[in-house]
Enzyme design. Structure first.
Site, PDB file in Angstrom:
ATOM      1  N   ASP A   1       7.177  -8.400  13.050  1.00  0.00           N
ATOM      2  CA  ASP A   1       6.229  -7.609  12.262  1.00  0.00           C
ATOM      3  C   ASP A   1       5.083  -7.136  13.158  1.00  0.00           C
ATOM      4  O   ASP A   1       4.422  -7.940  13.815  1.00  0.00           O
ATOM      5  CB  ASP A   1       5.683  -8.466  11.115  1.00  0.00           C
ATOM      6  CG  ASP A   1       4.965  -7.651  10.051  1.00  0.00           C
ATOM      7  OD1 ASP A   1       4.519  -6.536  10.343  1.00  0.00           O
ATOM      8  OD2 ASP A   1       4.862  -8.157   8.922  1.00  0.00           O
TER       9      ASP A   1
ATOM     10  N   SER B   1       2.712  -7.399   1.582  1.00  0.00           N
ATOM     11  CA  SER B   1       1.613  -6.732   2.277  1.00  0.00           C
ATOM     12  C   SER B   1       0.363  -6.722   1.388  1.00  0.00           C
ATOM     13  O   SER B   1      -0.133  -7.771   1.012  1.00  0.00           O
ATOM     14  CB  SER B   1       2.048  -5.315   2.681  1.00  0.00           C
ATOM     15  OG  SER B   1       1.235  -4.802   3.697  1.00  0.00           O
ATOM     16  N   LEU B   2      -0.152  -5.543   1.011  1.00  0.00           N
ATOM     17  CA  LEU B   2      -1.304  -5.488   0.109  1.00  0.00           C
ATOM     18  C   LEU B   2      -1.033  -6.265  -1.171  1.00  0.00           C
ATOM     19  O   LEU B   2      -1.934  -6.893  -1.735  1.00  0.00           O
ATOM     20  CB  LEU B   2      -1.618  -4.021  -0.226  1.00  0.00           C
ATOM     21  CG  LEU B   2      -2.627  -3.761  -1.346  1.00  0.00           C
ATOM     22  CD1 LEU B   2      -4.000  -4.297  -0.978  1.00  0.00           C
ATOM     23  CD2 LEU B   2      -2.690  -2.269  -1.668  1.00  0.00           C
TER      24      LEU B   2
ATOM     25  N   PHE C   1       2.693   5.356   8.605  1.00  0.00           N
ATOM     26  CA  PHE C   1       2.432   3.964   8.237  1.00  0.00           C
ATOM     27  C   PHE C   1       3.731   3.237   7.927  1.00  0.00           C
ATOM     28  O   PHE C   1       3.942   2.100   8.352  1.00  0.00           O
ATOM     29  CB  PHE C   1       1.489   3.919   7.037  1.00  0.00           C
ATOM     30  CG  PHE C   1       1.187   2.526   6.554  1.00  0.00           C
ATOM     31  CD1 PHE C   1       0.296   1.723   7.236  1.00  0.00           C
ATOM     32  CD2 PHE C   1       1.797   2.015   5.419  1.00  0.00           C
ATOM     33  CE1 PHE C   1       0.014   0.424   6.805  1.00  0.00           C
ATOM     34  CE2 PHE C   1       1.526   0.731   4.978  1.00  0.00           C
ATOM     35  CZ  PHE C   1       0.627  -0.061   5.676  1.00  0.00           C
ATOM     36  N   LEU C   2       4.616   3.892   7.194  1.00  0.00           N
ATOM     37  CA  LEU C   2       5.892   3.271   6.851  1.00  0.00           C
ATOM     38  C   LEU C   2       6.741   3.019   8.085  1.00  0.00           C
ATOM     39  O   LEU C   2       7.419   2.000   8.188  1.00  0.00           O
ATOM     40  CB  LEU C   2       6.655   4.149   5.857  1.00  0.00           C
ATOM     41  CG  LEU C   2       6.030   4.290   4.469  1.00  0.00           C
ATOM     42  CD1 LEU C   2       6.835   5.255   3.615  1.00  0.00           C
ATOM     43  CD2 LEU C   2       5.917   2.944   3.781  1.00  0.00           C
ATOM     44  N   SER C   3       6.701   3.926   9.049  1.00  0.00           N
ATOM     45  CA  SER C   3       7.499   3.746  10.263  1.00  0.00           C
ATOM     46  C   SER C   3       7.028   2.533  11.052  1.00  0.00           C
ATOM     47  O   SER C   3       7.826   1.854  11.710  1.00  0.00           O
ATOM     48  CB  SER C   3       7.455   5.003  11.132  1.00  0.00           C
ATOM     49  OG  SER C   3       6.182   5.190  11.717  1.00  0.00           O
ATOM     50  N   LEU C   4       5.736   2.218  10.975  1.00  0.00           N
ATOM     51  CA  LEU C   4       5.219   1.023  11.653  1.00  0.00           C
ATOM     52  C   LEU C   4       5.841  -0.253  11.086  1.00  0.00           C
ATOM     53  O   LEU C   4       5.974  -1.254  11.779  1.00  0.00           O
ATOM     54  CB  LEU C   4       3.696   0.941  11.508  1.00  0.00           C
ATOM     55  CG  LEU C   4       2.835   1.750  12.473  1.00  0.00           C
ATOM     56  CD1 LEU C   4       1.371   1.612  12.087  1.00  0.00           C
ATOM     57  CD2 LEU C   4       3.049   1.288  13.904  1.00  0.00           C
TER      58      LEU C   4
ATOM     59  N   HIS D   1       8.242  -5.736   9.003  1.00  0.00           N
ATOM     60  CA  HIS D   1       7.289  -5.855   7.902  1.00  0.00           C
ATOM     61  C   HIS D   1       7.940  -5.735   6.528  1.00  0.00           C
ATOM     62  O   HIS D   1       7.268  -5.952   5.517  1.00  0.00           O
ATOM     63  CB  HIS D   1       6.200  -4.776   8.059  1.00  0.00           C
ATOM     64  CG  HIS D   1       5.006  -4.978   7.184  1.00  0.00           C
ATOM     65  ND1 HIS D   1       4.182  -6.079   7.283  1.00  0.00           N
ATOM     66  CD2 HIS D   1       4.485  -4.213   6.188  1.00  0.00           C
ATOM     67  CE1 HIS D   1       3.209  -5.990   6.389  1.00  0.00           C
ATOM     68  NE2 HIS D   1       3.373  -4.862   5.708  1.00  0.00           N
TER      69      HIS D   1
ATOM     70  N   TRP E   1       0.825  -1.206   0.000  1.00  0.00           N
ATOM     71  CA  TRP E   1       0.000   0.000   0.000  1.00  0.00           C
ATOM     72  C   TRP E   1       0.861   1.259   0.000  1.00  0.00           C
ATOM     73  O   TRP E   1       1.819   1.360   0.767  1.00  0.00           O
ATOM     74  CB  TRP E   1      -0.915  -0.009   1.232  1.00  0.00           C
ATOM     75  CG  TRP E   1      -1.847   1.156   1.318  1.00  0.00           C
ATOM     76  CD1 TRP E   1      -2.947   1.380   0.539  1.00  0.00           C
ATOM     77  CD2 TRP E   1      -1.780   2.247   2.242  1.00  0.00           C
ATOM     78  NE1 TRP E   1      -3.569   2.550   0.930  1.00  0.00           N
ATOM     79  CE2 TRP E   1      -2.872   3.090   1.971  1.00  0.00           C
ATOM     80  CE3 TRP E   1      -0.904   2.580   3.283  1.00  0.00           C
ATOM     81  CZ2 TRP E   1      -3.120   4.259   2.693  1.00  0.00           C
ATOM     82  CZ3 TRP E   1      -1.142   3.743   4.011  1.00  0.00           C
ATOM     83  CH2 TRP E   1      -2.226   4.567   3.721  1.00  0.00           C
TER      84      TRP E   1
END
Length: 254
Positions: free
Chosen positions: A205, A80-81, A141-144, A233, A20
């Site tokens: 993750d 991921s997506l 979101f990317l940092s997660l 992730h 994503w």
């Protein structure tokens, strides 16, 4: 042709499908290494990178677009997506899929009583924040995806740099992607899969719990499961040698 893609190397084909909000540039170093022995096709999903936006971002419409870029069976590796896209491709266009690798991915992202996914409100929060500050929401979101890793600072800079290499997806496209993550349940597709399938998960993750691997194995006992120790992730960025070793093991086991 509305889909932009890049090809590296020669040999048995692999298609890499990003997650994503990203684009195919996220794969560059990983693709170049795989391309030493294989033909690697890196795609930009519709509305991402250099691919044109489509009227509605759904799995069906995305797969229809992607079906035009390959003319033979390939191993589809979805991050991921992208894993949802790869699974859907196997069902909708089996003539171009020889195997599927779910990389930090799973058939159902939202948790429920019998499935250890993401809390639904986490995706809702991202959806709400996109309209307020799109870029900051994407960076959070990317940092997660790399949270808790020793190389967090270095990987964070790399992800942010790759994100800014190309134009940002529109809010419409991003909301469509989130809707796919929130609403899609491909567990029956995983159960019915008739090609080799692997799940490669990061031990640390925070978006796809590592325990989901065994839950997928219950659905499809033939699933080839690899857990990459200490990875988050995005193992193709942080643990590339270990991931490539897992891929080779999967391909040889076929």
């Amino acid at each position: 042709m509305t889909i932009h893609y890049q090809v590296y190397g020669e040999g048995e084909p692999i298609v890499l499908v990003h997650g994503w909000a990203m684009h195919s540039g996220i794969w560059r170093n990983f693709a170049e290494q795989l391309a030493q022995t294989r033909r690697v096709v890196c795609v930009d999903l519709p509305g991402h990178g250099l691919s044109a936006e489509i009227p509605e971002f759904t799995l069906e419409s995305v797969c229809e677009q992607l079906s035009e870029i390959v003319d033979s069976k390939a191993c589809w590796i979805g991050w991921s997506l992208g894993g949802s896209v790869a699974l859907a491709m196997a069902g909708l266009f089996p003539e171009v899929v020889s195997s599927v690798v779910l990389l930090a991915s799973n058939p159902c992202f939202v948790e429920n009583a019998d499935w250890p996914g993401m809390p639904e409100n986490q995706l809702d929060l991202f959806a709400e924040n996109l309209g307020v500050d799109c870029e900051s929401t994407l960076l959070r979101f990317l940092s997660l995806q790399i949270n808790g890793l020793p190389e967090f600072r270095k990987l964070s800079k790399k992800l942010a740099a790759v994100l800014r290499e190309s134009r940002m997806p529109t809010e419409k496209t991003l909301q469509g992607g989130l809707a796919v993550l929130k609403q899609t349940d491909l567990r029956s597709a995983l159960a019915d899969l008739r090609v080799p399938v692997a799940a490669m998960l990061g031990e640390k993750d925070t978006l796809v719990p590592v325990g989901i691997g065994e839950a997928m194995r219950v659905i499809n006992p033939d699933l080839h499961l690899s857990v990459i120790k200490n990875a988050g992730h995005a193992p193709f960025l942080s643990h590339r040698p270990e991931l490539i070793e897992s891929l080779i093991d999967f391909w040889e086991s076929r």
